[in-house]
Motif scaffolding. Structure first.
Motif, PDB file in Angstrom:
ATOM      1  N   PHE A 108       0.999  -1.254  -0.077  1.00 37.66           N
ATOM      2  CA  PHE A 108       0.216   0.056   0.006  1.00 37.66           C
ATOM      3  C   PHE A 108       0.851   1.244   0.014  1.00 37.66           C
ATOM      4  O   PHE A 108       1.840   1.337   0.550  1.00 37.66           O
ATOM      5  CB  PHE A 108      -0.783   0.148   1.105  1.00 37.66           C
ATOM      6  N   ASN A 109       0.342   2.192  -0.916  1.00 33.26           N
ATOM      7  CA  ASN A 109       1.062   3.516  -0.824  1.00 33.26           C
ATOM      8  C   ASN A 109       0.569   4.563   0.265  1.00 33.26           C
ATOM      9  O   ASN A 109      -0.770   5.004   0.076  1.00 33.26           O
ATOM     10  CB  ASN A 109       1.207   4.327  -2.111  1.00 33.26           C
ATOM     11  N   ASN A 117      -5.451   2.640  -3.516  1.00 32.47           N
ATOM     12  CA  ASN A 117      -4.779   1.456  -3.455  1.00 32.47           C
ATOM     13  C   ASN A 117      -5.401   0.036  -3.724  1.00 32.47           C
ATOM     14  O   ASN A 117      -4.527  -0.684  -3.784  1.00 32.47           O
ATOM     15  CB  ASN A 117      -4.292   1.345  -1.971  1.00 32.47           C
ATOM     16  N   ASN A 121      -3.140  -2.521  -5.699  1.00 27.57           N
ATOM     17  CA  ASN A 121      -2.578  -3.659  -5.001  1.00 27.57           C
ATOM     18  C   ASN A 121      -3.676  -4.837  -6.045  1.00 27.57           C
ATOM     19  O   ASN A 121      -3.042  -5.861  -6.089  1.00 27.57           O
ATOM     20  CB  ASN A 121      -3.469  -3.641  -3.692  1.00 27.57           C
TER      21      ASN A 121
END
Length: 449
Positions: A108-109, A117, A121
């Motif tokens: 995750f950012n 995300n 992802n």
């Protein structure tokens, strides 16, 4: 190779052969530079073998639990199976799509929103944008984080991050799921939802599960691998491996005294139990106070709904609703149902579950009403009553699941099933042995001549 062994080999979805992982430990930052200069002619580091000599085969549809103490190498092994870490020696072969929930928030950012995300992802896990669009509503509904979905991940609590990560992983059609202690974070209700999903996933996929909760491993997993100090100690049936692990732990805690498992000599059935220690326990800090939360009619459930559960209450012998009870004392569980359509053979039952969804005990009305069925016409009501002594429970959250069915013991149709009809919160010292502590009629220590 025979056709039978070829079919057996084709059924292996994960295979590890002699897997090992070594890290180079530098005492000073300058030593890393010197190592680069001198290459292999001199060594400026110490070797740390996080994992060594692991061999295993996981078959399609199997659930493998991995146990061991912190730092034993469990997470290292999972990272290598997931492909995020390369082994120093040995090989790992994986046949199928993997979705892994390893270090919380990995992948995750923190500057991206939850929605962004999800797309990132899920794309990493192999879904196209069109597939993510089609599943987005399900992912968000499972995560249930509301308006936070459009907030940056850095604003999330650890429980919210786990909700979103698990939800994405649950909707990518993976062949293999890897869970590394993620369920230790978050509220009990979401943990229940995750455990229900994992039990359903077991019917169609392969699961690798790491947990410090030994009962969860033995209850959820077919096989288990025990790792200690980077080396495999035992690999086989989950209950056998967990038992050996616990025996070793207790023996070490007791200063190396060997722990042996012996068979009991049997016990006679006791009609009425009164714990001889109750007054002593209840007047000390060992008293097991259990908070009882009121029944919520809107709690989630399922069924054909020809009959419904309309009220559930935990009461004392005098019929008074309990907001608190004490482990070891008598309680009555009342379940009220109503038939919206005719029901020929109603059966009402309950389970007590822990936060991981493990069934601790339960019962139903089938045997009591055997030979004297109680059909209900549309609009009629009935009450099931279960009187028992509340077991003493370790601190934590527990749930009473309620169900009403129509039919026999082995052939019936669920009319209404409530996963969490009543929530219990136990507060006590962890003095009891095992998950539940049962009232004892008599405990004695006597010298035998």
């Amino acid at each position: 190779m025979s056709s039978e062994s070829e079919a057996s080999q084709a059924d292996v979805i994960i295979e590890a052969r002699g897997v090992a992982k070594c890290y180079q430990i530098y005492d000073r930052p300058s030593h890393r530079l010197l190592q680069g200069i001198f290459g292999g002619s001199r060594r400026f580091y110490r070797e740390f073998w996080a994992l060594k000599g692991v061999d295993l085969q996981v078959r399609r549809g199997e659930t493998l639990g991995i146990i061991g103490r912190n730092g034993s190498g469990k997470s290292t092994l999972l990272q290598m199976i997931a492909g995020t870490l390369a082994p120093t020696a040995g090989s790992i072969e994986v046949r199928g799509r993997i979705a892994a929930l390893l270090e919380l928030g990995s992948g995750f950012n923190p500057e991206f929103t939850g929605r962004e995300n999800v797309y990132m992802n899920a794309a990493i896990l192999g879904l196209s944008t069109a597939q993510i669009d089609a599943r987005l509503a399900q992912i968000l509904a499972f995560a249930d984080i509301g308006e936070f979905i459009d907030q940056p991940i850095r604003n999330y609590s650890s429980g919210m991050v786990m909700r979103l990560a698990f939800s994405v992983m649950a909707h990518v059609d993976a062949d293999i799921l890897i869970i590394d202690e993620a369920l230790a974070v978050g509220d009990a209700f979401f943990t229940q939802k995750c455990m229900r999903f994992l039990r359903e996933f077991k019917e169609r996929g392969t699961l690798l599960f790491v947990s410090h909760d030994d009962s969860a491993v033995s209850g959820l997993c077919d096989r288990a691998l025990w790792i200690d100090a980077g080396a495999p100690v035992a690999y086989g049936d989950s209950r056998d491996v967990v038992q050996r692990y616990l025996e070793s732990f207790i023996a070490e805690r007791q200063g190396g005294v060997d722990v042996r498992v012996g068979a009991g000599e049997g016990a006679q059935q006791v009609r009425h139990r009164h714990d001889m220690r109750r007054d002593l326990i209840n007047s000390s800090n060992l008293r097991n106070d259990i908070e009882v939360f009121a029944f919520d009619p809107a709690v989630s459930g399922f069924g054909e709904m020809r009959a419904r559960v309309i009220d559930v209450a935990l009461r004392d012998d005098a019929g008074r609703d309990l907001s608190w009870c004490v482990g070891g004392e008598s309680v009555v569980l009342d379940v009220d149902i109503v038939a919206d359509l005719a029901v020929d053979q109603p059966i009402v039952g309950f389970y007590l579950k822990d936060r991981l969804g493990q069934l601790l005990f339960g019962d139903n009305t089938y045997l009591t009403s055997l030979g004297q069925s109680l059909p209900l016409a549309a609009g009629q009501r009935a009450r099931a009553r279960f009187a028992f002594e509340m077991p003493r429970m370790k601190a934590g959250d527990y749930f009473i699941a309620i169900a009403v069915a129509d039919g026999g013991m082995d052939d019936h149709a669920i009319q209404h099933w409530l996963h969490e009809a009543i929530v219990l919160k136990s507060t006590c010292q962890s003095w009891s042995i095992g998950i539940l502590g049962l009232p004892m009629e008599k405990i004695a220590l006597e010298r035998v001549e």
